[in-house]
Write a protein that holds these residues in place. Structure first.
Motif, mmCIF file in Angstrom:
data_model
loop_
_atom_site.group_PDB
_atom_site.id
_atom_site.type_symbol
_atom_site.label_atom_id
_atom_site.label_comp_id
_atom_site.label_asym_id
_atom_site.label_seq_id
_atom_site.Cartn_x
_atom_site.Cartn_y
_atom_site.Cartn_z
ATOM 1 N N ILE A 16 -8.568 30.612 59.826
ATOM 2 C CA ILE A 16 -8.103 31.151 58.542
ATOM 3 C C ILE A 16 -7.722 32.618 58.698
ATOM 4 C CG2 ILE A 16 -8.805 31.684 56.185
ATOM 5 C CD1 ILE A 16 -10.536 29.079 56.365
ATOM 6 N N VAL A 17 -8.585 33.344 59.416
ATOM 7 C CA VAL A 17 -8.288 34.759 59.628
ATOM 8 C C VAL A 17 -6.984 34.917 60.407
ATOM 9 C CG1 VAL A 17 -9.070 36.850 60.797
ATOM 10 C CG2 VAL A 17 -10.694 35.483 59.497
ATOM 11 N N TYR A 19 -4.565 32.849 60.565
ATOM 12 C CA TYR A 19 -3.451 32.469 59.699
ATOM 13 C C TYR A 19 -3.050 33.635 58.805
ATOM 14 C CZ TYR A 19 -1.492 30.604 55.370
ATOM 15 O OH TYR A 19 -0.740 30.401 54.252
ATOM 16 N N LEU A 20 -4.060 34.264 58.195
ATOM 17 C CA LEU A 20 -3.747 35.378 57.299
ATOM 18 C C LEU A 20 -3.088 36.525 58.067
ATOM 19 C CD1 LEU A 20 -6.918 35.361 55.028
ATOM 20 C CD2 LEU A 20 -4.625 34.536 54.483
ATOM 21 N N LEU A 21 -3.638 36.806 59.261
ATOM 22 C CA LEU A 21 -3.082 37.908 60.061
ATOM 23 C C LEU A 21 -1.637 37.621 60.453
ATOM 24 C CD1 LEU A 21 -6.036 38.813 62.457
ATOM 25 C CD2 LEU A 21 -5.137 40.175 60.579
ATOM 26 N N LYS A 23 0.429 35.579 59.094
ATOM 27 C CA LYS A 23 1.308 35.560 57.922
ATOM 28 C C LYS A 23 1.665 36.974 57.516
ATOM 29 C CE LYS A 23 1.643 33.397 53.425
ATOM 30 N NZ LYS A 23 0.869 33.015 52.253
ATOM 31 N N LYS A 24 0.677 37.850 57.599
ATOM 32 C CA LYS A 24 0.903 39.226 57.145
ATOM 33 C C LYS A 24 1.747 40.004 58.142
ATOM 34 C CE LYS A 24 -0.805 43.001 54.726
ATOM 35 N NZ LYS A 24 0.451 43.686 54.891
ATOM 36 N N GLY A 28 5.539 36.843 57.936
ATOM 37 C CA GLY A 28 5.976 37.484 56.693
ATOM 38 C C GLY A 28 7.164 38.395 56.912
ATOM 39 N N TYR B 79 3.222 25.428 53.342
ATOM 40 C CA TYR B 79 2.338 25.062 54.461
ATOM 41 C C TYR B 79 2.928 25.478 55.801
ATOM 42 C CZ TYR B 79 0.797 22.163 50.613
ATOM 43 O OH TYR B 79 0.395 21.739 49.392
ATOM 44 N N TYR B 82 1.095 28.262 57.989
ATOM 45 C CA TYR B 82 -0.137 27.800 58.621
ATOM 46 C C TYR B 82 0.183 26.940 59.845
ATOM 47 C CZ TYR B 82 -4.329 25.207 59.625
ATOM 48 O OH TYR B 82 -5.377 24.646 60.285
ATOM 49 N N THR B 85 1.261 29.056 62.652
ATOM 50 C CA THR B 85 0.101 29.719 63.255
ATOM 51 C C THR B 85 -0.630 28.765 64.192
ATOM 52 O OG1 THR B 85 -0.160 30.932 61.188
ATOM 53 C CG2 THR B 85 -2.001 31.009 62.734
ATOM 54 N N THR B 117 -9.498 21.616 59.286
ATOM 55 C CA THR B 117 -8.565 22.398 58.471
ATOM 56 C C THR B 117 -7.306 21.589 58.192
ATOM 57 O OG1 THR B 117 -8.634 23.688 60.491
ATOM 58 C CG2 THR B 117 -8.687 24.910 58.462
#
Lengths: 166, 220
Positions: A16-17, A19-21, A23-24, A28, B79, B82, B85, B117
Motif C-alpha cells: 500500500i505504501v 502504491y501511494l509513493l 502514485k504520488k 501521477g 485501479y 495499483y 505498481t 490485496t
C-alpha cells in the motif's frame, strides 16, 4: 520451509505504501504531463481547424467581393460604351446638319453673288453701249431719255438671249 | 536445504518480538530503490519539449497504462496505478535475485500479501460498481447453481495467484542456486536470463494480467 506469519501483513502494508509513493511520485506526474500534452495537442488541432474554417470563410467573402467588383466594372464599361455610342451618333448628326446648313448657305451666297455680278455686268454693259452709241452718234441730247431707251433695249435683248441660252 | 528457508532478518522487540522476514526487508530495499529512481527520473518534466529520459519514461508508463486500460476500460481507470505498481514491484522483485538478494516473491508470505490485496481489490471493484445488493446478487450468476462455486472462487483466485508466483520464483531460485553450486562461472548466465528475467517478467505479467481480468469481470 513454508510458514505463514505476520509478514503477510507487513507485505500488504509495504504494498500500500509503495502504491501511494509510486502514485504520488511516478505515475501521477507522468500521466499528468501526458494528459496535459494530449489536451494541448487537441486544443491546437481545434484551433487550427477554427483558423482554417475562418480562412475559408474569408476566402469565400473575397471571392464574392472580387466577382461583384468584376460585374460592377463590366456594367460601368458597358454603360460608358452605350453613352459614347449615343454621343457619337449625336455628334455625327449635328455635324451632318451643320454641314447641310453651311452648304445651303454657301449655295444661297453663291446665287446672290451671281445675281449681283449679273446686275453689275448689266449696268456696265448698258453704260458701255451708251458710250459706244454716243460716240457713234457724236452728240448727246436728251441723254436721260436715251439711257432709259437703251436700258430697255438691252434688257429685252438680254432676256431674249438668256432665253436662247437656257 | 538451508537456502529454501525464509530467514528472519531481525526481530522487533515489542509484543514478545515481531519477526521481520527477509522478504519484507528486501521489499523495503526495492521500495527505496523505486522511490529514489522515481524522484530522480521524474524531475523537470516538461509538457512542450520533453527530454529523451522523459520520453523513455513516458513511453514505458504509457505502455503499461494502455495495456491495463485496454483490459479494464474507462470504468476501471482508478485501479490502473495499483496494477502498474504491482507489475513493477513483482518484476523487480523477481529479478532481484540477480543482484544477490533473495527475491521477496520466494517467500510465501509476500505472495500471499500480494494475492490478498488483489482479491480485495477485485471484490471491492465489484462492490463499488454494483452496490451491496448487486454485489451479493452477482454470486448467483449466471444461475443459482453456481453459488458455491462463485463463493469458492474468492478463495481459489488468490490462492492460485499466490501459489503460481511463489512456486515459479521458488523453483527458479532453487535451480539457480543448484547451478551456481555446480558451476559458479559462465554456466548460470543463460539460465539466469531464462529463470530470472524471462520467467520473472512472465510471472509479473501473468499476475497483474489475471488480476486485471478479474477486476474487469467484476465491474462488467
Amino acid at each position: 520451509m513454508i510458514e505463514i506469519n505476520i509478514n503477510v501483513v507487513f507485505t500488504i502494508i509495504n504494498l500500500i505504501v509503495l502504491y501511494l509513493l509510486m502514485k504520488k511520485f511516478l505515475f501521477g506526474p507522468i500521466l499528468n504531463v501526458m494528459e496535459q500534452r494530449k489536451n494541448m495537442i487537441d486544443q491546437q488541432f481545434a484551433s487550427a481547424k477554427d483558423t482554417e474554417e475562418q480562412a475559408y470563410e474569408l476566402k469565400g467573402k473575397y471571392e464574392d467581393a472580387l466577382k461583384s467588383a468584376k460585374d460592377e466594372s463590366m456594367r460601368i464599361i458597358n454603360a460608358a460604351k452605350d453613352e459614347a455610342k449615343v454621343q457619337a451618333e449625336r455628334i455625327v448628326k449635328d455635324a451632318n446638319t451643320q454641314a447641310g446648313a453651311m452648304l445651303d448657305k454657301a449655295k444661297a451666297d453663291i446665287r446672290t453673288e451671281q445675281e449681283n455680278a449679273m446686275k453689275a455686268m448689266e449696268s456696265r454693259v448698258a453704260e458701255i453701249a451708251l458710250d459706244a452709241a454716243s460716240k457713234i452718234m457724236g452728240e448727246k441730247n436728251s441723254s436721260q431719255q436715251d439711257l432709259s431707251l437703251y436700258d430697255q433695249f438691252i434688257k429685252e435683248a438680254g432676256d431674249s438671249n438668256d432665253g436662247n441660252k437656257h | 536445504m538451508e537456502e529454501l528457508q525464509c530467514k528472519t532478518v531481525f526481530t522487533i522487540p515489542v509484543f514478545g518480538g515481531i519477526p521481520i522476514a527477509e522478504s519484507v526487508a528486501v521489499t523495503w530495499i526495492i521500495m527505496a530503490v523505486l522511490l529514489i529512481l522515481s524522484l530522480v527520473l521524474v524531475r523537470n518534466l516538461s509538457v512542450e519539449n520533453p527530454s529523451k529520459k522523459q520520453l523513455l519514461l513516458e513511453s514505458g508508463v504509457g505502455f503499461l497504462h494502455n495495456f491495463f486500460k485496454d483490459i479494464l476500460g474507462e470504468e476501471g481507470k482508478i485501479y490502473i496505478p495499483y496494477l502498474m505498481t504491482v507489475v513493477i514491484y513483482i518484476g523487480i522483485a523477481n529479478i532481484f535475485g540477480v543482484f544477490g538478494f533473495v527475491p521477496p516473491t520466494k517467500d510465501l508470505n509476500c505472495t500471499i500479501g500480494l494475492a490478498l490485496t488483489s482479491i480485495f481489490l477485485i471484490e471491492y471493484a465489484g462492490f463499488h460498481k454494483k452496490g451491496l445488493k448487486g454485489f451479493i446478487k452477482s454470486f448467483a450468476e449466471p444461475s443459482p447453481v453456481m453459488l458455491p462455486i462463485n463463493i469458492l472462487e474468492i478463495a481459489i483466485r488468490p490462492t492460485s495467484l499466490c501459489m503460481r508466483l511463489f512456486g515459479n520464483v521458488l523453483g527458479s531460485y532453487v535451480v539457480m542456486k543448484l547451478l551456481e553450486f555446480i558451476c559458479p562461472a559462465i554456466l548460470p548466465i543463460p539460465f539466469s536470463l531464462y529463470f530470472d528475467f524471462f520467467d520473472g517478467f512472465i510471472q509479473a505479467y501473468v499476475f497483474v494480467f489475471l488480476t486485471s481480468l478479474f477486476i474487469k469481470e467484476a465491474i462488467e
